[in-house]
Enzyme design. Structure first.
Site, PDB file in Angstrom:
ATOM      1  N   SER A  79      -7.203  14.826   4.207  1.00 56.71           N
ATOM      2  CA  SER A  79      -6.297  15.096   5.339  1.00 56.71           C
ATOM      3  C   SER A  79      -6.979  14.828   6.677  1.00 56.71           C
ATOM      4  O   SER A  79      -6.313  14.463   7.646  1.00 56.71           O
ATOM      5  CB  SER A  79      -5.761  16.525   5.273  1.00 56.71           C
ATOM      6  N   GLU A 100       8.169  -4.548  -0.360  1.00 53.20           N
ATOM      7  CA  GLU A 100       7.179  -3.748  -1.094  1.00 53.20           C
ATOM      8  C   GLU A 100       6.370  -2.866  -0.137  1.00 53.20           C
ATOM      9  O   GLU A 100       6.090  -1.709  -0.426  1.00 53.20           O
ATOM     10  CB  GLU A 100       6.228  -4.663  -1.870  1.00 53.20           C
ATOM     11  N   LEU A 101       6.000  -3.450   1.003  1.00 53.16           N
ATOM     12  CA  LEU A 101       5.160  -2.712   1.958  1.00 53.16           C
ATOM     13  C   LEU A 101       5.806  -1.397   2.408  1.00 53.16           C
ATOM     14  O   LEU A 101       5.147  -0.360   2.448  1.00 53.16           O
ATOM     15  CB  LEU A 101       4.879  -3.599   3.185  1.00 53.16           C
ATOM     16  N   GLN A 115      16.753  -9.461  11.702  1.00 52.18           N
ATOM     17  CA  GLN A 115      17.542 -10.670  11.405  1.00 52.18           C
ATOM     18  C   GLN A 115      18.944 -10.572  11.994  1.00 52.18           C
ATOM     19  O   GLN A 115      19.703 -11.529  11.932  1.00 52.18           O
ATOM     20  CB  GLN A 115      17.627 -10.885   9.890  1.00 52.18           C
ATOM     21  N   ARG A 202      -6.116   7.471   5.780  1.00 52.21           N
ATOM     22  CA  ARG A 202      -5.806   7.906   4.413  1.00 52.21           C
ATOM     23  C   ARG A 202      -4.731   7.002   3.807  1.00 52.21           C
ATOM     24  O   ARG A 202      -4.821   6.584   2.645  1.00 52.21           O
ATOM     25  CB  ARG A 202      -5.314   9.362   4.446  1.00 52.21           C
ATOM     26  N   ARG A 211      -2.383  -1.727  -3.645  1.00 54.94           N
ATOM     27  CA  ARG A 211      -1.949  -3.112  -3.444  1.00 54.94           C
ATOM     28  C   ARG A 211      -3.098  -4.110  -3.474  1.00 54.94           C
ATOM     29  O   ARG A 211      -2.860  -5.319  -3.483  1.00 54.94           O
ATOM     30  CB  ARG A 211      -1.190  -3.228  -2.118  1.00 54.94           C
TER      31      ARG A 211
HETATM   32  C1  LIG Z   1       1.877  -2.642  -9.226  1.00 55.76           C
HETATM   33  C2  LIG Z   1       3.057  -1.924  -8.629  1.00 55.76           C
HETATM   34  C3  LIG Z   1       4.316  -2.101  -9.170  1.00 55.76           C
HETATM   35  C4  LIG Z   1       5.429  -1.442  -8.616  1.00 55.76           C
HETATM   36  N1  LIG Z   1       6.665  -1.642  -9.165  1.00 55.76           N
HETATM   37  C5  LIG Z   1       7.752  -1.005  -8.653  1.00 55.76           C
HETATM   38  C6  LIG Z   1       9.059  -1.174  -9.196  1.00 55.76           C
HETATM   39  O1  LIG Z   1       9.245  -1.904 -10.164  1.00 55.76           O
HETATM   40  N2  LIG Z   1      10.101  -0.537  -8.619  1.00 55.76           N
HETATM   41  C7  LIG Z   1       9.929   0.298  -7.559  1.00 55.76           C
HETATM   42  O2  LIG Z   1      10.906   0.876  -7.092  1.00 55.76           O
HETATM   43  N3  LIG Z   1       8.706   0.472  -7.005  1.00 55.76           N
HETATM   44  C8  LIG Z   1       7.620  -0.147  -7.511  1.00 55.76           C
HETATM   45  N4  LIG Z   1       6.389   0.035  -6.941  1.00 55.76           N
HETATM   46  C9  LIG Z   1       6.285   0.884  -5.748  1.00 55.76           C
HETATM   47  C10 LIG Z   1       5.762   2.285  -6.091  1.00 55.76           C
HETATM   48  O3  LIG Z   1       6.658   2.957  -6.947  1.00 55.76           O
HETATM   49  C11 LIG Z   1       5.610   3.102  -4.785  1.00 55.76           C
HETATM   50  O4  LIG Z   1       6.871   3.252  -4.180  1.00 55.76           O
HETATM   51  C12 LIG Z   1       4.675   2.438  -3.801  1.00 55.76           C
HETATM   52  O5  LIG Z   1       3.509   1.957  -4.434  1.00 55.76           O
HETATM   53  C13 LIG Z   1       4.270   3.434  -2.726  1.00 55.76           C
HETATM   54  O6  LIG Z   1       3.433   4.388  -3.333  1.00 55.76           O
HETATM   55  P1  LIG Z   1       3.425   5.896  -2.909  1.00 55.76           P
HETATM   56  O7  LIG Z   1       4.775   6.526  -3.034  1.00 55.76           O
HETATM   57  O8  LIG Z   1       2.283   6.550  -3.659  1.00 55.76           O
HETATM   58  O9  LIG Z   1       2.989   5.735  -1.354  1.00 55.76           O
HETATM   59  P2  LIG Z   1       3.320   6.594  -0.087  1.00 55.76           P
HETATM   60  O10 LIG Z   1       4.759   6.664   0.187  1.00 55.76           O
HETATM   61  O11 LIG Z   1       2.472   6.019   0.998  1.00 55.76           O
HETATM   62  O12 LIG Z   1       2.838   8.030  -0.446  1.00 55.76           O
HETATM   63  C14 LIG Z   1       1.442   8.318  -0.564  1.00 55.76           C
HETATM   64  C15 LIG Z   1       1.315   9.576  -1.398  1.00 55.76           C
HETATM   65  O13 LIG Z   1       1.879  10.676  -0.657  1.00 55.76           O
HETATM   66  C16 LIG Z   1       2.578  11.544  -1.558  1.00 55.76           C
HETATM   67  N5  LIG Z   1       4.011  11.523  -1.209  1.00 55.76           N
HETATM   68  C17 LIG Z   1       4.659  10.624  -0.409  1.00 55.76           C
HETATM   69  N6  LIG Z   1       5.952  10.929  -0.288  1.00 55.76           N
HETATM   70  C18 LIG Z   1       6.141  12.025  -1.044  1.00 55.76           C
HETATM   71  C19 LIG Z   1       7.287  12.808  -1.339  1.00 55.76           C
HETATM   72  N7  LIG Z   1       8.484  12.530  -0.843  1.00 55.76           N
HETATM   73  N8  LIG Z   1       7.138  13.854  -2.149  1.00 55.76           N
HETATM   74  C20 LIG Z   1       5.930  14.176  -2.673  1.00 55.76           C
HETATM   75  N9  LIG Z   1       4.796  13.471  -2.441  1.00 55.76           N
HETATM   76  C21 LIG Z   1       4.909  12.421  -1.631  1.00 55.76           C
HETATM   77  C22 LIG Z   1       2.340  11.014  -2.964  1.00 55.76           C
HETATM   78  O14 LIG Z   1       1.185  11.623  -3.482  1.00 55.76           O
HETATM   79  C23 LIG Z   1       2.072   9.541  -2.721  1.00 55.76           C
HETATM   80  O15 LIG Z   1       1.326   8.914  -3.748  1.00 55.76           O
HETATM   81  C24 LIG Z   1       5.268  -0.602  -7.487  1.00 55.76           C
HETATM   82  C25 LIG Z   1       3.993  -0.434  -6.939  1.00 55.76           C
HETATM   83  C26 LIG Z   1       2.888  -1.070  -7.491  1.00 55.76           C
HETATM   84  C27 LIG Z   1       1.527  -0.885  -6.863  1.00 55.76           C
END
Ligand SMILES: Cc1cc2nc3c(=O)[nH]c(=O)nc-3n(C[C@H](O)[C@H](O)[C@H](O)COP(=O)(O)OP(=O)(O)OC[C@H]3O[C@@H](n4cnc5c(N)ncnc54)[C@H](O)[C@@H]3O)c2cc1C
Length: 261
Positions: A79, A100-101, A115, A202, A211
């Protein structure tokens, strides 16, 4: 129209500390802080960590700033890394990439080219390397983007005339917006876009971990590696624990033992 195969990542802003205010704080606590930290992001992270335990003056030990932050990372006290923020502009990337980002939410802010407002008649397109390196597949890709680009131009023009006819009293800016917001529906995922990103240390680490991994999609992996390269120079104490490996296809991937700090 150009076909782009390389993204560009510009670091355009970073956290700074106010040394005067920090000195005032330390004086008010009748203490001192000796640090060899050199940049704003690392200094605010160290300072935030030290505030937690008031480990200034005699209590701060002999650790360098780098050792202090390495301990924070290995203890998963992530944190404190949220206080350090960097700002980037990323260009030469596709709409698939930004889709994706923006799934990365915690600790991120985005401002992306619209756009609806921006005319895409002269836009460029991003081609995946695996297609660009194969002449036949490249030809197929080129024909597809040219066809949709032409359809976009025709639709934008047709819609402009239709809106002029049916809603002559709209402001010119709104007429253009109505036409572009509908015409863009035929633009492909490959359409080039530009995005302004702000993220804390973080969040950036989490992004690089997910990624920059070998199985991540190649375009976003390339951006993650570009971000990592910048951040290793920018804040080595916060991003120095990654290992970059070259994969069999010649592209790069990043890994760290300190996952999800
Ligand atoms: C190889 C790969 C394949 C993927 N394929 C797909 C796919 O097919 N379909 C698809 O929809 N997505 C896909 N994703 C996206 C993936 O599901 C995540 O949405 C994305 O990687 C963002 O990750 P995150 O939620 O951990 O990140 P962030 O949103 O940055 O969150 C970081 C961390 O904060 C915590 N956090 C964030 N928000 C919350 C919340 N609301 N509640 C509780 N904890 C929270 C969690 O610990 C999380 O890991 C893929 C990602 C990767 C890397």
């Amino acid at each position: 129209m150009h076909i782009i195969t390389e993204p560009a990542v510009y670091l355009v802003g970073r956290t700074q500390v106010d040394s005067y205010a920090i000195r005032e704080f330390l004086e008010s606590e009748s203490t001192t802080w000796l640090t060899d930290g050199e940049n704003g992001g690392e200094l605010v992270s160290e300072l935030a960590g030290r505030v937690c335990y008031l480990s200034f003056g005699e209590k701060q030990g002999r650790r360098s700033s780098r050792d202090y932050l390495a301990n924070i990372i290995s203890m998963e006290h992530g944190s404190v890394l949220e206080h350090a923020v960097w700002n980037f502009i990323v260009t030469g990337v596709s709409r698939s990439f930004t889709h994706e980002l923006v799934r990365h939410r915690a600790g991120w802010a985005y401002s992306q080219l619209s756009q609806r407002y921006v005319d895409e008649s002269d836009t460029d397109f991003v081609e995946p390397t695996i297609i660009a390196s194969d002449p036949e597949l490249h030809g197929t890709c080129l024909r597809a983007v040219e066809t949709s680009h032409q359809a976009y131009r025709s639709l934008a023009e047709g819609l402009r005339e239709k809106i002029e006819r049916e809603q002559p009293d709209l402001k010119p800016r709104d007429k253009r917006k109505r036409a572009r917001e509908a015409a863009r529906s035929v633009l492909p995922n490959a359409t080039e876009t530009k995005i302004f990103i702000s993220a804390n240390a973080r969040a950036l680490r989490h992004f690089v971990e997910y990624r920059g991994a070998p199985d991540a999609e190649p375009e976003i992996r390339r951006v993650a590696l570009a971000v990592l390269e910048i951040m290793r120079q920018e804040a080595p104490s916060l991003f120095g624990d990654y290992t970059v490996e070259v994969l069999p296809d010649g592209s790069e991937a990043a890994t760290t033992v300190h996952k999800k700090v």
